[in-house]
Design an enzyme around this catalytic site. Structure first.
Site, mmCIF file in Angstrom:
data_model
loop_
_atom_site.group_PDB
_atom_site.id
_atom_site.type_symbol
_atom_site.label_atom_id
_atom_site.label_comp_id
_atom_site.label_asym_id
_atom_site.label_seq_id
_atom_site.Cartn_x
_atom_site.Cartn_y
_atom_site.Cartn_z
ATOM 1 N N GLU A 44 27.105 46.335 55.940
ATOM 2 C CA GLU A 44 27.351 45.617 54.702
ATOM 3 C C GLU A 44 26.098 44.892 54.229
ATOM 4 O OE1 GLU A 44 29.815 45.546 52.655
ATOM 5 O OE2 GLU A 44 31.308 46.701 53.769
ATOM 6 N N PRO A 63 47.209 33.213 57.335
ATOM 7 C CA PRO A 63 48.085 34.295 56.857
ATOM 8 C C PRO A 63 47.979 34.575 55.366
ATOM 9 C CG PRO A 63 49.263 32.877 58.384
ATOM 10 C CD PRO A 63 47.945 32.214 58.131
ATOM 11 N N GLU A 78 24.506 45.743 50.553
ATOM 12 C CA GLU A 78 24.509 44.732 49.503
ATOM 13 C C GLU A 78 23.116 44.184 49.201
ATOM 14 O OE1 GLU A 78 26.964 44.149 47.730
ATOM 15 O OE2 GLU A 78 28.759 44.699 48.838
ATOM 16 N N GLY A 109 30.757 41.606 51.676
ATOM 17 C CA GLY A 109 31.463 41.992 52.891
ATOM 18 C C GLY A 109 32.348 43.191 52.633
ATOM 19 N N GLU A 168 28.204 42.595 39.972
ATOM 20 C CA GLU A 168 26.925 41.890 39.950
ATOM 21 C C GLU A 168 26.636 41.347 41.341
ATOM 22 O OE1 GLU A 168 26.211 39.059 36.610
ATOM 23 O OE2 GLU A 168 28.326 39.457 36.160
#
Length: 253
Positions: free
Chosen positions: A84, A106, A88, A68, A137
Site C-alpha cells: 500500500e 465493531p 499510494e 490503506g 486525490e
C-alpha cells in the site's frame, strides 16, 4: 517469521486435527476483514505533514482518509503495508515502516466488521503522490491544520493519525528516527529543524548540537562541508545506533 509459520503449519497437524478441519465450516462465524492503514509522516516546507487520500468510492466517498486497503489472502501484514505504501506514494522498501496499533471497534466501518492494523511510516520530503486506484486525490496535509485528533477524517482515521503523530514525537526522544525525515547528507541544523517541526517547539541551537554530537552512533561525519553563505557547515549521515543514550528529552510545548 510469519511466512515460515504459514508454510510449515501443516507439519504439526495430527490426524485428529485433519479430521476436525475436514468438517470445519468458517461460514458458521460472522465474517471479519483485515485492513492496513498507513500514517505516513514527512516534513514539507517546515511543517509536519501527513499523507491523506480523498476517497473515490463509497463508503464515505469524497472524505479525506489515511491510505490503506484490505490485506490479500496470501499476504502478511507487513507485505500488505509495504504494498500500500508503494502504491499510494511510490515509496519502495527502505523507508521506515513500523506497526503502530490495531483498531477493531465493531462500528468503525459500515461495510462489515473490519479490523485495521495501522502502520507508521516516516519519510523524507517527496514529490506529490499520485492517488491510487480507490482514491480521487492524494496530498500531504499539515498535521496542524487537521487539529489534534484529525476530526473530519473518514472512519476512525483521526484517532489513528493522532496515535501515529504521538508515536513519532515520542520516538524522536530515544531513537535516531529523526534522520529518516532527511535526505543524506544533512547538517545538524537540518536535524534540529526536524525536531522543532515534529515537536512544535524551538530548540537552543548550541545545546542541541552538543547533545547530538555527544550521543554515540546518532550521526556520522561525512568529512564534507556545505557553504551556508556565512561560513561552512559540516555534513553528516545517519548513524548506526537504534536507541539514543542519553535520550534527547522533549521540552514542554
Amino acid at each position: 517469521m510469519s511466512t515460515l509459520l504459514c508454510v510449515t503449519v501443516d507439519n504439526f497437524l495430527t490426524d485428529e486435527d485433519r479430521a476436525f478441519l475436514a468438517g470445519y465450516d468458517p461460514r458458521a462465524f460472522p465474517p471479519v476483514a483485515v485492513t492496513v492503514d498507513l500514517v505516513v509522516l514527512t516534513v514539507r516546507e517546515s511543517e509536519l505533514c501527513a499523507l491523506l487520500i480523498r476517497r473515490g468510492e463509497p463508503p464515505q466517498r469524497g472524505r479525506w482518509a489515511l491510505p490503506g486497503g484490505f490485506v490479500g489472502p496470501d499476504e502478511t501484514l507487513d507485505e500488505a503495508a509495504a504494498r500500500e505504501l508503494a502504491e499510494e506514494t511510490g515509496i519502495r522498501p527502505g523507508a521506515h515502516l513500523e506497526q503502530l496499533a490495531t483498531f477493531g471497534d465493531p462500528g468503525r466501518d459500515p461495510r462489515m466488521r473490519v479490523v485495521s492494523v495501522a502502520y507508521l511510516a516516516l519519510v523524507p520530503d517527496l514529490p506529490m503522490p499520485i492517488a491510487g486506484t480507490d482514491a480521487s486525490e492524494a496530498h500531504y496535509r499539515p498535521v496542524a491544520e487537521l487539529g489534534g485528533n484529525g476530526a473530519g477524517l473518514a472512519f476512525d482515521h483521526g484517532r489513528i493519525l493522532a496515535e501515529g503523530v504521538e508515536r513519532a514525537r515520542a520516538k524522536l526522544e530515544y531513537t535516531g528516527l529523526a534522520t529518516t525525515f532527511l535526505d543524506e547528507p544533512f547538517t545538524v541544523g537540518d536535524l534540529r529543524r526536524v525536531y522543532e517541526t515534529v515537536w512544535g517547539v524551538p530548540l537552543h541551537a548550541a545545546n542541541f548540537r552538543r547533545k547530538v554530537l555527544s550521543t554515540p552512533g546518532f550521526v556520522e561525519p561525512t568529512g564534507e562541508k556545505l557553504a551556508t553563505g556565512r561560513g561552512w557547515a559540516e555534513l553528516y549521515r545517519r548513524g548506526t545506533t537504534a536507541h539514543l543514550h542519553p535520550a534527547i528529552p522533549r521540552p514542554p510545548s
